[in-house]
Design an enzyme around this catalytic site. Structure first.
Site, PDB file in Angstrom:
ATOM      1  N   GLN A 257      -9.919   4.426  -5.104  1.00  0.00           N
ATOM      2  CA  GLN A 257     -10.505   4.464  -3.770  1.00  0.00           C
ATOM      3  C   GLN A 257     -10.380   5.852  -3.190  1.00  0.00           C
ATOM      4  O   GLN A 257      -9.479   6.582  -3.598  1.00  0.00           O
ATOM      5  CB  GLN A 257      -9.839   3.442  -2.841  1.00  0.00           C
ATOM      6  CG  GLN A 257      -8.365   3.707  -2.608  1.00  0.00           C
ATOM      7  CD  GLN A 257      -7.650   2.574  -1.904  1.00  0.00           C
ATOM      8  OE1 GLN A 257      -8.049   1.428  -1.980  1.00  0.00           O
ATOM      9  NE2 GLN A 257      -6.585   2.886  -1.202  1.00  0.00           N
TER      10      GLN A 257
ATOM     11  N   HIS B 156       2.595  -1.060  -5.930  1.00  0.00           N
ATOM     12  CA  HIS B 156       1.190  -0.758  -6.237  1.00  0.00           C
ATOM     13  C   HIS B 156       1.051   0.245  -7.399  1.00  0.00           C
ATOM     14  O   HIS B 156       0.324   0.010  -8.356  1.00  0.00           O
ATOM     15  CB  HIS B 156       0.469  -0.168  -5.018  1.00  0.00           C
ATOM     16  CG  HIS B 156       0.556  -1.009  -3.777  1.00  0.00           C
ATOM     17  ND1 HIS B 156       0.617  -2.373  -3.827  1.00  0.00           N
ATOM     18  CD2 HIS B 156       0.571  -0.685  -2.451  1.00  0.00           C
ATOM     19  CE1 HIS B 156       0.676  -2.851  -2.591  1.00  0.00           C
ATOM     20  NE2 HIS B 156       0.654  -1.846  -1.748  1.00  0.00           N
TER      21      HIS B 156
ATOM     22  N   GLU C  76      -2.686   8.817   2.107  1.00  0.00           N
ATOM     23  CA  GLU C  76      -3.360   8.294   3.300  1.00  0.00           C
ATOM     24  C   GLU C  76      -3.320   9.370   4.374  1.00  0.00           C
ATOM     25  O   GLU C  76      -2.340  10.114   4.457  1.00  0.00           O
ATOM     26  CB  GLU C  76      -2.610   7.068   3.841  1.00  0.00           C
ATOM     27  CG  GLU C  76      -3.082   5.784   3.257  1.00  0.00           C
ATOM     28  CD  GLU C  76      -2.411   4.554   3.878  1.00  0.00           C
ATOM     29  OE1 GLU C  76      -2.772   3.461   3.493  1.00  0.00           O
ATOM     30  OE2 GLU C  76      -1.505   4.700   4.740  1.00  0.00           O
TER      31      GLU C  76
HETATM   32  C1  BG6 Z   1       0.409  -1.622   1.922  1.00  0.00           C
HETATM   33  C2  BG6 Z   1       1.400  -0.640   2.453  1.00  0.00           C
HETATM   34  O1  BG6 Z   1       1.007  -2.382   0.909  1.00  0.00           O
HETATM   35  O2  BG6 Z   1      -0.707  -0.933   1.395  1.00  0.00           O
HETATM   36  C3  BG6 Z   1       0.753   0.253   3.490  1.00  0.00           C
HETATM   37  O3  BG6 Z   1       2.459  -1.356   3.059  1.00  0.00           O
HETATM   38  C4  BG6 Z   1      -0.485   0.905   2.941  1.00  0.00           C
HETATM   39  O4  BG6 Z   1       1.669   1.249   3.921  1.00  0.00           O
HETATM   40  C5  BG6 Z   1      -1.394  -0.154   2.357  1.00  0.00           C
HETATM   41  O5  BG6 Z   1      -1.129   1.574   4.000  1.00  0.00           O
HETATM   42  C6  BG6 Z   1      -2.581   0.491   1.669  1.00  0.00           C
HETATM   43  O6  BG6 Z   1      -3.486  -0.482   1.279  1.00  0.00           O
HETATM   44  P1  BG6 Z   1      -5.010  -0.088   1.036  1.00  0.00           P
HETATM   45  O7  BG6 Z   1      -5.599  -1.311   0.442  1.00  0.00           O
HETATM   46  O8  BG6 Z   1      -5.586   0.239   2.383  1.00  0.00           O
HETATM   47  O9  BG6 Z   1      -5.020   1.098   0.138  1.00  0.00           O
END
Ligand code: BG6
Ligand code: NDP
Length: 477
Positions: free
Chosen positions: A383, A248, A224
């Protein structure tokens, strides 16, 4: 909801004033409503400590609603209808009186018909247990006008390690049975993650090469751009391994590596994921590299480092980056490394899986010095810009015999010109349908923690200093 008896549905969001409720849960409910996917008459009850009228809650709820599923001309009406079904109750999370007030509000609106209830615990982990017990004590779980179902949705983090997770599971289990409990990992609701099993088990040509004989390594990369922002208080107690990897990325790994389930149903899929996770030995400090982003200057602006973020101690050693190497001790994967990297404050946002195949043995197209061309690679982009890329070797058109890697590229945006639902839409619909396929079972949670708990404890006990990297960079060297 098969028979004809009149019924109603109450969706209770605990922590309704928060970020998750506002940005994800309520917009997802609205999206389902626009597609007529919420069954029967329903109401949304927000509950939190912040003082708010129903009107103020509706105003807050409207902030992130979008018109993706209805024509713009009808969108305002649909929003108004949806918001008129939203109510708010102020109260303390662990107070029996507050929860009894909520109970009365529910009963008043539900009337005497069969009532189904979904509780979404969108509160920080420290509040989970108190509020769950208060919900149970107030009789909210089983007193839905008789015969209705009650389900609870909880968000990660599910504990900080194996022991705290076990306590959470056990204590929550005193209020909600396992089959009433929906532990969300929202990555399982993402379109491409749901496609992993289809890709592997509904196509003939992957299975014969999906093993140690043909695959050299599998990497799962997540990054990110933004740092921690306002979430320092939460993040500093958890770090990137607990925040993203233990859940995840490990779920993605499990779907990539597990054996084929006997059926496509929640139990069979979860059984296979658990079997696979049990084959992964716990990580040690030698399998892990950690990093932490530091301040940097960009265009006359100083971007703060992790230690300067709000609610982060100036000497924090919490990792914002980690790279780990996992092994899978089974016949299919013996010797194939599964690499995971995850970092905040990096140069770009991405999440992709790379399956790198082995080189062709005795390749007749290898160069005179034995230099061979790149092996095949399958890239699954979760993504942004969802898609699949298969890198193949081809002859470059022309008179000579020049070879070059070329991509077969399946971009979702081009191949499927439809709205890709947000993960929360998909998961909330499954909760309403009672389908637990995409949720985390308690035994799965336990094995996931078994893999990471020893290394998390070791990093903390040894106070391992994370490698620094500049925010916006590619991560630690
Ligand atoms: C969350 C984490 O579970 O997932 C965050 O706590 C992270 O730190 C987020 O930013 C990312 O989710 P996505 O769907 O935006 O990739
Ligand atoms: P918030 O920090 O926004 O908290 C939600 C609400 O809980 C707040 O509005 C506040 O409401 C109440 N609250 C906050 N801190 C405390 C506290 N210390 N004690 C008691 N109540 C408190 O959290 P999020 O909405 O971001 O997340 C909710 C849950 O979902 C968390 O478990 C989080 O880890 C998880 N999650 C969140 C994601 C996101 O994108 N936001 C993604 C994945 C998981 P009030 O003061 O009105 O009571």
């Amino acid at each position: 909801m098969a028979d004809e008896k009149p019924e109603t549905l109450s969706i209770v969001i605990i922590g309704a004033s928060g970020d998750l409720a506002r940005r994800k849960i309520i917009p997802a409910l609205f999206a389902l409503y626009c597609q007529n996917l919420i069954p029967g008459p329903f109401r949304v009850f927000g509950f939190a400590r912040t003082a708010m009228t129903h009107e103020a809650f509706r105003q807050m709820a409207s902030e992130h609603l979008t018109c993706r599923y209805v024509p713009h001309s009808r969108c305002e009406d649909r929003m108004a209808e949806f918001l008129s079904r939203c109510y708010y109750q102020e109260g303390q999370y662990d107070s029996a009186d507050s929860l009894l007030d909520l109970y009365r509000a529910l009963r008043t609106e539900e009337g005497s018909v069969r009532a189904h209830r979904m509780f979404y615990l969108a509160v920080p982990p420290a509040v989970f247990l108190g509020v769950a017990r208060a919900i149970g004590n107030a009789g909210l779980v089983e007193c839905g006008g008789g015969e209705g179902w009650s389900r609870v949705v909880i968000e990660k983090p599910f504990g900080r390690d194996r022991a705290t997770s076990d306590v959470l599971v056990e204590e929550m289990g005193r209020v909600f049975r396992e089959d009433q409990t929906y532990r969300i990992d929202h990555y399982l609701g993402k379109e491409i993650v749901q496609n992993l099993m289809v890709l592997r088990f509904a196509n003939l040509f992957f299975e014969p090469v999906w093993n140690r004989m043909f695959i050299e390594r599998v990497s799962i990369a997540w990054s990110e751009e933004q740092g921690i922002g306002s979430r320092g208080g939460y993040f500093d107690g958890y770090g990137i391994i607990r925040d993203v990897m233990q859940n995840h990325l490990l779920q993605i790994l499990a779907l990539m590596a597990m054996e084929e389930p006997t059926h496509y149903d929640a139990r069979a899929v979860c059984d296979e994921k658990v079997r696979l996770l049990r084959s992964i030995p716990p990580l040690t400090v030698d399998d892990v590299v950690i990093g932490q982003y530091r301040a940097t200057e960009r265009k006359d602006q100083v971007l703060p480092g992790y230690r300067q973020e709000v609610q982060v101690p100036p000497d924090s050693r919490t990792p914002t980056y980690a790279a780990v190497r996992l092994k899978i001790n089974n016949r299919r994967w013996e010797g194939v490394p599964f690499l995971m990297t995850a970092g905040k404050g990096l140069s770009h946002r991405t999440n992709e899986i790379r399956v790198r195949f082995r080189a062709v043995p005795r390749n007749i197209f290898c160069g005179p010095e034995g230099t061979c061309l790149e092996p095949n690679e399958l890239v699954i982009r979760i993504q942004p810009d969802e898609g699949l890329v298969l890198r193949l070797m081809n002859k470059v058109p022309g008179l000579g015999m020049e070879l070059a890697p070329t991509d077969l590229n399946l971009r979702y945006a081009a191949a499927f010109p439809v709205q890709i639902p947000d993960a929360y839409e998909c998961l909330l619909l499954d909760v309403l349908k009672g389908d637990r396929s995409l949720f985390i079972r308690s035994d799965e949670l336990a094995v996931a923690w078994d893999i990471f708990t020893p290394v998390l404890h070791a990093l903390e006990e040894q106070r391992v200093e994370p490698l620094p990297y500049a925010i916006g960079s590619e991560g630690p060297v």
